[in-house]
Design a protein around this motif. Structure first.
Motif, PDB file in Angstrom:
ATOM      1  N   MET A   1     -14.812   3.259  54.716  1.00  0.00           N
ATOM      2  CA  MET A   1     -13.360   3.233  54.519  1.00  0.00           C
ATOM      3  C   MET A   1     -12.934   4.453  53.709  1.00  0.00           C
ATOM      4  SD  MET A   1     -11.010   0.370  52.615  1.00  0.00           S
ATOM      5  CE  MET A   1     -11.395  -0.891  53.809  1.00  0.00           C
ATOM      6  N   GLU A   2     -11.873   5.115  54.166  1.00  0.00           N
ATOM      7  CA  GLU A   2     -11.395   6.290  53.451  1.00  0.00           C
ATOM      8  C   GLU A   2     -10.802   5.904  52.102  1.00  0.00           C
ATOM      9  OE1 GLU A   2      -8.697   8.671  55.614  1.00  0.00           O
ATOM     10  OE2 GLU A   2     -10.159   9.269  57.138  1.00  0.00           O
ATOM     11  N   LEU A   3     -10.956   6.800  51.127  1.00  0.00           N
ATOM     12  CA  LEU A   3     -10.332   6.575  49.828  1.00  0.00           C
ATOM     13  C   LEU A   3      -8.828   6.778  49.956  1.00  0.00           C
ATOM     14  CD1 LEU A   3     -12.752   8.561  47.481  1.00  0.00           C
ATOM     15  CD2 LEU A   3     -12.697   6.101  47.878  1.00  0.00           C
ATOM     16  N   PRO A   4      -8.037   6.048  49.187  1.00  0.00           N
ATOM     17  CA  PRO A   4      -6.591   6.268  49.218  1.00  0.00           C
ATOM     18  C   PRO A   4      -6.262   7.615  48.587  1.00  0.00           C
ATOM     19  CG  PRO A   4      -7.158   4.730  47.477  1.00  0.00           C
ATOM     20  CD  PRO A   4      -8.418   4.965  48.265  1.00  0.00           C
ATOM     21  N   GLU A 349     -20.148   9.015  48.808  1.00  0.00           N
ATOM     22  CA  GLU A 349     -20.619   7.842  48.076  1.00  0.00           C
ATOM     23  C   GLU A 349     -19.475   6.872  47.809  1.00  0.00           C
ATOM     24  OE1 GLU A 349     -23.007   6.546  44.013  1.00  0.00           O
ATOM     25  OE2 GLU A 349     -22.175   8.555  44.153  1.00  0.00           O
ATOM     26  N   ALA A 350     -18.344   7.402  47.396  1.00  0.00           N
ATOM     27  CA  ALA A 350     -17.206   6.538  47.071  1.00  0.00           C
ATOM     28  C   ALA A 350     -16.720   5.787  48.304  1.00  0.00           C
ATOM     29  CB  ALA A 350     -16.072   7.369  46.467  1.00  0.00           C
ATOM     30  N   GLU A 351     -16.608   6.471  49.420  1.00  0.00           N
ATOM     31  CA  GLU A 351     -16.123   5.825  50.630  1.00  0.00           C
ATOM     32  C   GLU A 351     -17.077   4.736  51.123  1.00  0.00           C
ATOM     33  OE1 GLU A 351     -13.258   9.240  52.639  1.00  0.00           O
ATOM     34  OE2 GLU A 351     -15.317   8.998  53.393  1.00  0.00           O
ATOM     35  N   SER A 352     -18.367   4.938  50.894  1.00  0.00           N
ATOM     36  CA  SER A 352     -19.339   3.933  51.324  1.00  0.00           C
ATOM     37  C   SER A 352     -19.224   2.641  50.514  1.00  0.00           C
ATOM     38  CB  SER A 352     -20.761   4.493  51.198  1.00  0.00           C
ATOM     39  OG  SER A 352     -21.161   4.595  49.834  1.00  0.00           O
ATOM     40  N   LEU A 353     -18.628   2.738  49.325  1.00  0.00           N
ATOM     41  CA  LEU A 353     -18.506   1.576  48.445  1.00  0.00           C
ATOM     42  C   LEU A 353     -17.107   0.974  48.426  1.00  0.00           C
ATOM     43  CD1 LEU A 353     -20.482   2.989  45.394  1.00  0.00           C
ATOM     44  CD2 LEU A 353     -21.253   1.166  46.902  1.00  0.00           C
ATOM     45  N   TYR A 354     -16.141   1.701  48.965  1.00  0.00           N
ATOM     46  CA  TYR A 354     -14.748   1.279  48.835  1.00  0.00           C
ATOM     47  C   TYR A 354     -14.398   0.203  49.869  1.00  0.00           C
ATOM     48  CZ  TYR A 354      -9.801   1.618  47.707  1.00  0.00           C
ATOM     49  OH  TYR A 354      -8.520   1.337  47.294  1.00  0.00           O
TER      50      TYR A 354
END
Length: 365
Positions: A1-4, A349-354
């Motif tokens: 999921m893309e970060l906002p 990394e952030a997108e994989s967790l969001y």
């Protein structure tokens, strides 16, 4: 999921990362434009930005103003579509001039801390520059918002919340840091509550800063209600960082036990690498060779050392003869990379967790 994206007024950063302002040439136009090019917000620090100008020693104020103009223009030239801002410390003597120059050069955003920027809205009247004060408590956020709304009918466009794990000067008393009870998560929560309590019509994003190192850290604060993060330390060890390679290597070569809280001539505690310079000033005062009149509250007859000289030495590569400010996680850095590579690592990394199903575990960290 893309970060906002991080949206500040009419500014939209596809990646919710602000590169922190790091003074005396560490974050200049090269670093700022590189971060902006990758979708973040690039920040140029104004502190003694003119140290490379030929007349800096004899004409410091004018050299700094001239250099700031050059830096903003160069960043714009290299990244015309990106978001380029400046960081201006309230504590500097030429605060008003730096703000005025930033407005004239059409900086997108002014981030201002190291004191309460209570007069900042007055200095930018008539411009579209976005304003983001830096605070270290909900109380400070409330004071600034009350003052700005009452006196200027203006609320901040964003608020940067800097916690106790940040690099450089810290907005906490030494006793607070020694107790270790101050927590960025709690402060971010407090500031969000303060912002919401004012019921402003516009959205005022809260930006978490201080000790944020990984994509996982980014997601953690997004899930806690922040709309973006500010990161400084990670961007020092990049090829585009404007500091000397020796400064970057000091980060790469540092160990956890090398990082300590020091007393700065500014009157605030600061986090730095415990090098030969620090060890020397802890034993004896280093008499300044001259006064640059850089800080409002500095007394050259009493200061333990000249912070301008100490920071200039470091950024020019003489790291054992100067002050190397670092964040609490600097010791984790083991290599120098390109900004593009670092941003990709953080975002991936952030997108994989969001995702919502990860939220519960993230908030337990």
């Amino acid at each position: 999921m893309e970060l906002p994206p991080l949206i500040i007024g009419n500014l939209k950063a596809p990646v919710p990362i602000i590169q922190g302002g790091m003074g005396v040439g560490v974050s200049g136009y090269k670093l700022a434009q590189a971060v902006a090019r990758e979708g973040g917000i690039g920040i140029i620090s104004t502190v003694q930005i003119g140290y490379k100008e030929p007349d800096f020693e004899v004409n410091t104020k004018e050299a700094n103003i001239r250099a700031l103009r050059k830096q903003i223009r160069k960043a714009r030239e290299l990244c015309p579509e990106g978001i380029i801002g400046v960081n201006i410390m309230v504590a500097i003597s030429d605060y008003d001039s730096m703000v005025k120059t930033s407005v004239e050069e059409k900086a997108d955003i002014i981030i201002s801390g190291a004191g309460l920027p209570l007069r900042l809205p007055k200095l930018v009247l008539g411009s579209d520059v976005k304003l983001a004060p830096i605070v270290s408590s909900g109380k400070a956020a409330s004071l600034i918002m009350k003052s700005w709304i009452r006196r200027y009918n203006r609320a901040p466009d964003a608020i940067v919340v800097e916690g106790p794990k940040a690099g450089g000067h810290l907005g906490f008393h030494l006793e607070q840091l020694q107790r270790g009870k101050e927590c960025l998560e709690n402060i971010v929560h407090d500031v969000i509550e303060v912002v919401n309590s004012f019921g402003c019509k516009k959205n005022i994003p809260v930006i978490a800063a201080g000790g944020i190192y990984t994509g996982r850290d980014i997601v953690k604060f997004l899930k806690l209600g922040a709309e973006g993060v500010q990161m400084g330390t990670r961007f020092v060890a990049t090829e585009e960082c404007d500091a000397h390679i020796n400064f970057k290597r000091a980060y790469v070569n540092s160990k956890k036990e090398d990082i300590k809280i020091i007393k700065s001539p500014v009157g605030l505690p600061g986090r730095a690498i415990n090098n030969k310079f620090i060890q020397k000033v802890e034993k004896n005062r280093i008499v300044p060779s001259k006064c640059y009149n850089c800080l409002k509250k500095c007394d050259p007859d009493k200061t333990p050392y000249c912070i301008s000289e100490a920071l200039i030495n470091s950024v020019e590569g003489k790291t054992e003869e100067g002050l190397v400010f670092v964040g609490s996680n600097a010791y984790k850095i083991d290599k120098i990379v390109k900004v593009k590579e670092l941003m990709k690592e953080l975002v991936t990394e952030a997108e994989s967790l969001y995702t919502n199903d990860k939220m519960t575990n993230l908030l337990k960290w």
